[in-house]
Write a protein that holds these residues in place. Structure first.
Motif, PDB file in Angstrom:
ATOM      1  N   VAL A   1    -109.649 -58.640  41.433  1.00 22.66           N
ATOM      2  CA  VAL A   1    -110.730 -57.665  41.235  1.00 22.66           C
ATOM      3  C   VAL A   1    -110.237 -56.485  40.377  1.00 22.66           C
TER       4      VAL A   1
ATOM      5  N   ILE B   1    -116.661 -52.123  40.787  1.00 23.40           N
ATOM      6  CA  ILE B   1    -115.377 -51.745  41.402  1.00 23.40           C
ATOM      7  C   ILE B   1    -114.407 -51.308  40.299  1.00 23.40           C
ATOM      8  N   GLY B   2    -113.805 -50.174  40.478  1.00 24.31           N
ATOM      9  CA  GLY B   2    -112.840 -49.678  39.506  1.00 24.31           C
ATOM     10  C   GLY B   2    -111.693 -50.664  39.339  1.00 24.31           C
ATOM     11  N   ASP B   3    -111.000 -50.596  38.201  1.00 25.11           N
ATOM     12  CA  ASP B   3    -109.975 -51.600  37.909  1.00 25.11           C
ATOM     13  C   ASP B   3    -108.901 -51.035  36.982  1.00 25.11           C
TER      14      ASP B   3
ATOM     15  N   ASP C   1    -118.426 -54.732  37.435  1.00 22.25           N
ATOM     16  CA  ASP C   1    -118.673 -55.390  38.725  1.00 22.25           C
ATOM     17  C   ASP C   1    -118.835 -54.367  39.851  1.00 22.25           C
TER      18      ASP C   1
ATOM     19  N   SER D   1    -114.167 -51.091  34.370  1.00 21.15           N
ATOM     20  CA  SER D   1    -114.244 -51.517  32.957  1.00 21.15           C
ATOM     21  C   SER D   1    -115.184 -52.695  32.737  1.00 21.15           C
ATOM     22  N   ASN D   2    -115.365 -53.540  33.765  1.00 22.95           N
ATOM     23  CA  ASN D   2    -116.098 -54.786  33.508  1.00 22.95           C
ATOM     24  C   ASN D   2    -117.449 -54.861  34.226  1.00 22.95           C
TER      25      ASN D   2
END
Ligand code: GLC
Ligand code: CA
Length: 559
Positions: free
Chosen positions: A83, A36-38, A34, A31-32
Motif C-alpha cells: 500500500v 492512503i498516503g504512500d 487510493d 500519490s496514486n
C-alpha cells in the motif's frame, strides 16, 4: 546545475540538535489516489520539507502489515508494505531525502509482531510446548480449565493482555501475551532468534542508508521472568517509589542490555547510526538511564508534552529534564505531539488548570470546553519555546500548519484499535491522524489526486483553510512562523545543543538566555509582559502590543 545541500558525513553529532519531522505515511500525501498516503507521496513533498528547514524525517512503520494498528503490527521487518510502495521507491526516497539535506529515521517495532508474522503462524500451528511457541509468550490459563488469563496484566488498548488460542484439536488451549491489540503478540526477548532478527533488521536498513531508528515501546521488551501479577501497582511508578520496586512489564532493568547491543550495531557504521526511544516511564532518572553513553542517543520527552500550558509546571519539567539529561551527557528532545496524542492546539485550547495529568488522549480533553483560537496562540508560542530549548525537537506533521485535533470523526469511521478495544468508550487516536490539507480546495485538499478515493479518514469541512498553499501565501501563518524559526535556528550558534540560564520574569512567564546573545521570553499569564531593555525582537509568535508581549505569546530576542 548547482549541487544540492546534501548532508555531511563529517557532522556526526547532528542528532544532538536536530529538528526531526514526523511523517505518518498514511496521512501525509497520497500519490496514486487510493486514499492512503504512500512513499511516492513523501517523495513528492521533499522540497516542501527542505523549505521548511527540518534536519531529518522520522517515518512511522512502512513494513508489510495487516494494519490492525496502522502498521505497528509488522509481518515482515525487511520489506515494504505494498500500500505504501516498493523497496525501490523506499530506496529512492532515502537517496532523494539525503540529496536535499534531510536524514531519514525509520520506526522499529521490537515489542511485538503481527499475528500474521510467519513466526507467530508457526507458533500457532506447532502447539503447546513447541520450540516455535518459545519465540512468543504462551502460557496455560488459570482456573480449573485454564479459562482465566495467566495473570492480571492489562492491554494498553483495553481488556486483559492475553488472548486464548484454539489448538489443533479444536479445543481452547494456551494463552499468549499481547500488551496491545490481540493481533500484536509480544515476542520473547530471551530467545536468541528474536535478538538476531532485530539486529539483522537494523543492519538491513542501515545498509540502505537509513540514518537511525525510533524504537517503538522501547521500555516494554523485557518482562518479569515469573510473569508476576501487577497487583494494582500503578505505572508510571510514583516519584517516591523505592528503587528496588519494579513494574513486571514496563521498564524492566533487563532492557538496557538489549540497547547496549543495538548501540554496537549502530556504532559499527560510518557515520554511526542513531536511536530515539519511545519510553513512557515518568521519572526522569529512569528515562535518562536509557541514554547512558553506550545505550540510546535520545528519547522522546513526553513529560514536556504532557505538561499543561502553565508557567510553573513548564519550568519545572524543563528544569528537571535538563538536570537529568546532564547526568548522562545526552541532549534533551522537545516534543509537543505525535500520532498517539491529542494535537497541541486542542490540548492547549482547554482550561489548563483543569487538565488532568496522564496520557494525553483526546478522551482526556473531551469534557473540557475548548477555545481553539487560544489553543492556536499557545501552540505557536510553544513552538518557539520548544525550538529555543537546549537539544533537539520533534515536529509532528501538521503542527507546522497549526492543525487542531479532529474531534468529531464519526464512530463508524474511526480506525484505531483502541476504539474497538474499549467498546467505543475511548475515541482513540484517529483525530490527530487525519490526512493533511495541501490545497485550499479539491476532493481531498490536495492530499491525493483529484478524482481519487476518499482519504482513509474523513477530513473536516474547514480543512482547506489550514492548507499548505493557503499558509504559504500568508506571512503571518503558522507555517511561516515555523519556517522563520527553523531558519533562525539553523544559523544561530546559541540554539540547539547546549545550556540555558533562566531570567526572572514573574510568576506567569518563562524567560531564559542562551549564549551568544539569544533570549526566549514566553508569557503564560493574562497581563502583557515587558521585554528586557536593549533586546531586539527577532521573531514573535504573535503581534506585540505597545512593545510588550501579550498573553500566550513567545518572542525570540537578540541581545
Ligand atoms: C507505540 C506507537 C503506537 C502503537 C503502539 C503499539 O506507542 O506509537 O502508535 O499503537 O506503540 O505498537
Ligand atoms: Ca496511496
Amino acid at each position: 546545475m548547482s549541487l544540492p545541500a546534501s548532508i555531511s558525513n563529517a557532522d556526526q553529532e547532528w542528532w544532538r540538535r536536530a529538528v526531526v519531522y514526523q511523517i505518518y505515511p498514511r496521512s501525509f500525501a497520497d500519490s496514486n489516489g487510493d486514499g492512503i498516503g504512500d512513499i511516492n507521496g513523501i517523495r513528492s513533498r521533499l522540497s516542501y520539507l527542505a523549505a521548511l528547514g527540518v534536519d531529518a524525517i522520522w517515518v512511522n512503520p512502512w513494513y508489510p502489515s495487516p494494519m490492525k494498528d496502522a502498521g505497528y503490527d509488522v509481518s515482515d521487518y525487511r520489506a515494504i508494505e505494498p500500500v505504501f510502495g516498493t523497496m525501490a521507491e523506499a530506496e529512492a526516497m532515502i537517496a532523494e531525502a539525503h540529496a536535499v539535506g534531510i536524514r531519514v529515521i525509520l520506526d522499529i517495532v521490537p515489542n511485538h509482531t503481527s499475528d500474521q508474522h510467519p513466526w507467530f503462524q508457526a507458533a500457532l500451528a506447532a502447539g503447546p510446548g513447541s520450540a516455535e511457541r518459545e519465540r512468543f509468550v504462551f502460557r496455560a490459563g488459570r482456573g480449573a480449565g485454564g479459562e482465566l488469563p495467566p495473570n492480571d496484566w492489562m492491554s494498553e488498548f483495553g481488556g486483559p493482555a492475553w488472548t486464548r488460542v484454539t489448538e489443533a484439536d479444536g479445543r481452547p488451549g494456551q494463552w499468549y501475551l499481547r500488551l496491545f491489540a490481540p493481533e500484536q503478540p509480544d515476542v520473547n526477548w530471551d530467545h536468541p532468534d528474536i535478538r538476531e532478527e532485530f539486529t539483522e533488521s537494523l543492519r538491513f536498513w542501515f545498509d540502505r542508508g537509513v540514518d537511525g531508528f525510533r524504537i517503538d515501546v522501547a521500555h516494554g521488551l523485557v518482562k518479569d521472568a515469573g510473569l508476576v501479577d501487577i497487583d494494582g501497582l500503578p505505572f508510571p511508578l510514583p516519584d517516591d517509589t523505592p528503587e528496588h520496586i519494579e513494574h513486571p512489564h514496563w521498564d524492566q532493568p533487563g532492557v538496557h542490555e538489549i540497547f547496549r547491543s543495538w548501540r554496537e550495531v549502530a556504532d559499527a557504521y560510518d557515520p554511526p547510526r542513531v536511536f530515539c526511544g519511545e519510553i513512557w516511564v515518568g521519572r526522569d532518572h529512569r528515562l535518562t538511564a536509557y541514554l547512558r553513553p553506550d545505550e540510546l542517543h535520545t528519547a522522546f520527552n513526553f513529560n514536556f508534552l504532557m505538561a499543561p500550558w502553565l508557567a510553573g509546571p513548564m519550568r519545572e519539567t524543563i528544569t528537571s529534564t535538563l538536570a537529568a539529561h546532564a547526568t548522562v551527557g545526552a541532549p534533551a528532545t522537545w516534543v509537543l505531539g505525535n500520532h498517539d496524542v491529542c494535537r497541541p492546539v486542542s490540548r492547549y485550547a482547554r482550561p489548563q488548570e483543569l487538565v488532568s495529568p496522564g496520557f494525553p488522549h483526546l478522551q482526556a480533553y473531551l469534557d473540557l470546553p475548548a477555545d481553539l483560537a487560544v489553543g492556536r496562540r499557545r501552540a505557536r508560542a510553544a513552538a518557539l519555546l520548544s525550538l529555543a530549548l537546549p537539544g533537539g525537537a520533534y515536529v509532528f506533521a501538521g503542527e507546522e500548519l497549526g492543525l487542531a485535533e479532529v474531534e468529531d470523526i464519526p464512530l463508524a469511521a474511526r480506525q484505531d484499535p483502541i476504539v474497538a478495544g474499549t467498546g467505543g468508550e475511548n475515541l482513540g487516536r484517529d483525530g490527530c491522524r487525519v490526512p493533511l490539507p495541501w490545497t485550499a480546495s479539491g476532493d481531498s485538499y490536495g492530499f491525493g489526486p483529484e478524482g481519487g478515493a476518499a482519504p482513509w479518514l474523513p477530513q473536516p469541512a474547514d480543512w482547506g483553510a489550514s492548507a499548505v498553499a493557503v499558509q504559504e501565501a500568508d506571512t503571518d501563518s503558522t507555517l511561516a512562523l515555523y519556517r522563520q524559526a527553523l531558519a533562525v535556528r539553523a544559523g544561530h550558534p546559541a540554539l540547539g545543543d547546549g545550556d540555558l540560564s533562566w531570567v526572572e520574569a514573574g510568576e506567569h512567564a518563562l524567560a531564559f538566555r542562551r549564549d551568544p546573545g539569544f533570549g526566549c521570553w514566553v508569557n503564560f499569564g493574562p497581563e502583557p509582559l515587558a521585554l528586557p531593555q536593549g533586546a531586539e525582537v527577532v521573531l514573535a509568535s504573535g503581534e506585540l502590543v505597545a512593545g510588550e508581549l501579550p498573553a500566550d505569546t513567545a518572542a525570540w530576542l537578540r541581545f
